[in-house]
Design a protein around this motif. Structure first.
Motif, PDB file in Angstrom:
ATOM      1  N   GLY A   1      18.267  38.497  49.983  1.00 43.26           N
ATOM      2  CA  GLY A   1      18.877  38.585  48.504  1.00 43.26           C
ATOM      3  C   GLY A   1      19.339  39.723  47.935  1.00 43.26           C
ATOM      4  O   GLY A   1      19.363  40.804  46.695  1.00 43.26           O
ATOM      5  N   LEU A   2      19.481  40.524  49.078  1.00 47.77           N
ATOM      6  CA  LEU A   2      19.376  42.327  49.156  1.00 47.77           C
ATOM      7  C   LEU A   2      20.725  42.855  48.889  1.00 47.77           C
ATOM      8  O   LEU A   2      21.530  41.890  49.157  1.00 47.77           O
ATOM      9  CB  LEU A   2      19.007  43.626  50.411  1.00 47.77           C
ATOM     10  CG  LEU A   2      17.547  43.007  50.904  1.00 47.77           C
ATOM     11  CD1 LEU A   2      16.948  43.884  52.731  1.00 47.77           C
ATOM     12  CD2 LEU A   2      15.988  43.754  49.786  1.00 47.77           C
ATOM     13  N   THR A   3      21.249  44.009  48.499  1.00 49.13           N
ATOM     14  CA  THR A   3      21.724  45.011  48.275  1.00 49.13           C
ATOM     15  C   THR A   3      23.435  44.674  49.976  1.00 49.13           C
ATOM     16  O   THR A   3      22.210  44.606  50.595  1.00 49.13           O
ATOM     17  CB  THR A   3      22.317  45.423  47.546  1.00 49.13           C
ATOM     18  OG1 THR A   3      22.132  46.509  48.288  1.00 49.13           O
ATOM     19  CG2 THR A   3      22.104  46.165  45.870  1.00 49.13           C
ATOM     20  N   SER A   4      24.211  44.657  49.473  1.00 49.21           N
ATOM     21  CA  SER A   4      25.404  44.658  50.891  1.00 49.21           C
ATOM     22  C   SER A   4      25.181  46.134  51.261  1.00 49.21           C
ATOM     23  O   SER A   4      24.782  46.411  52.860  1.00 49.21           O
ATOM     24  CB  SER A   4      26.721  45.119  50.887  1.00 49.21           C
ATOM     25  OG  SER A   4      27.401  45.314  49.916  1.00 49.21           O
ATOM     26  N   GLY A   5      24.930  46.785  50.960  1.00 50.64           N
ATOM     27  CA  GLY A   5      24.048  48.776  50.838  1.00 50.64           C
ATOM     28  C   GLY A   5      22.934  48.431  51.468  1.00 50.64           C
ATOM     29  O   GLY A   5      23.076  49.520  52.856  1.00 50.64           O
ATOM     30  N   THR A   6      21.923  47.899  51.192  1.00 49.60           N
ATOM     31  CA  THR A   6      21.035  47.808  52.000  1.00 49.60           C
ATOM     32  C   THR A   6      20.819  47.190  53.298  1.00 49.60           C
ATOM     33  O   THR A   6      20.656  47.658  54.535  1.00 49.60           O
ATOM     34  CB  THR A   6      19.767  47.067  50.976  1.00 49.60           C
ATOM     35  OG1 THR A   6      19.252  47.213  49.702  1.00 49.60           O
ATOM     36  CG2 THR A   6      18.413  46.909  51.536  1.00 49.60           C
ATOM     37  N   VAL A   7      21.952  45.774  52.856  1.00 51.18           N
ATOM     38  CA  VAL A   7      21.427  45.425  54.766  1.00 51.18           C
ATOM     39  C   VAL A   7      22.257  46.037  54.764  1.00 51.18           C
ATOM     40  O   VAL A   7      21.974  45.961  56.313  1.00 51.18           O
ATOM     41  CB  VAL A   7      22.782  44.491  54.273  1.00 51.18           C
ATOM     42  CG1 VAL A   7      22.948  43.370  55.458  1.00 51.18           C
ATOM     43  CG2 VAL A   7      21.928  42.862  53.140  1.00 51.18           C
ATOM     44  N   THR A   8      23.428  47.046  55.454  1.00 54.45           N
ATOM     45  CA  THR A   8      24.011  48.085  56.192  1.00 54.45           C
ATOM     46  C   THR A   8      23.316  48.816  56.648  1.00 54.45           C
ATOM     47  O   THR A   8      23.027  48.832  57.778  1.00 54.45           O
ATOM     48  CB  THR A   8      25.344  48.901  55.644  1.00 54.45           C
ATOM     49  OG1 THR A   8      26.396  48.060  55.118  1.00 54.45           O
ATOM     50  CG2 THR A   8      25.676  49.757  56.900  1.00 54.45           C
ATOM     51  N   GLY A   9      22.267  49.023  56.289  1.00 53.04           N
ATOM     52  CA  GLY A   9      20.735  50.103  56.281  1.00 53.04           C
ATOM     53  C   GLY A   9      19.340  49.624  57.348  1.00 53.04           C
ATOM     54  O   GLY A   9      19.804  50.024  58.363  1.00 53.04           O
TER      55      GLY A   9
END
Length: 146
Positions: A63-71
């Motif tokens: 449920g995390l954003t793509s930006g958070t996943v990238t981090g």
């Protein structure tokens, strides 16, 4: 001693809540020891459970954003816990793959004590009790995946 179905159900639910909380806190402590955050360790659990996943699949599971996943993937990769590889089905995508060697070297030893405690508790149960526990957990996971 608890005797009614309702009381037993409530007791089981409360013990499961405490068990989950203890596992989360333990995972958080282990993550801190290797320089990771709480989300990072959850990604590791997902990758160990499901195998390699795309960043989009990780976002869907968490449920995390793509930006958070990238981090998170960047942090895991910098610690050697994962690699990004081209998706064999679609070379435009990448697949995040857990490094089993890094997990074995860096994480498994930190979970040894927890594993020993669980093994000791399970060793006190009969085969029938173990079957019941296993079925209960399988049913609980199936309901969570629905």
């Amino acid at each position: 001693m608890t005797s009614t179905r309702e009381e037993l159900t409530g007791e089981i639910q409360q013990r499961l809540i405490r068990f989950i909380a203890e596992v989360v806190l333990y995972n958080h402590a282990v993550s801190g020891k290797v320089g990771l955050g709480a989300s990072d360790s959850q990604f590791m659990t997902l990758l160990q459970t499901y195998g390699p996943l795309t960043p989009r699949q990780l976002a869907e599971h968490t449920g995390l954003t793509s930006g958070t996943v990238t981090g998170v993937v960047d942090r895991l990769e910098s610690h050697g816990f994962v690699t990004r590889r081209p998706d064999p089905r679609d070379r435009r995508k990448v697949v995040v793959t857990p490094s089993m060697e890094a997990i074995q070297d860096k994480l498994v030893p930190l979970y040894a004590e927890q594993g020993e405690r669980m093994h000791a508790v399970l060793a006190t149960r009969s085969v029938e009790e173990l079957k019941t526990i296993s079925e209960f957990l399988a049913d609980s996971i199936a309901e969570a995946d629905s």
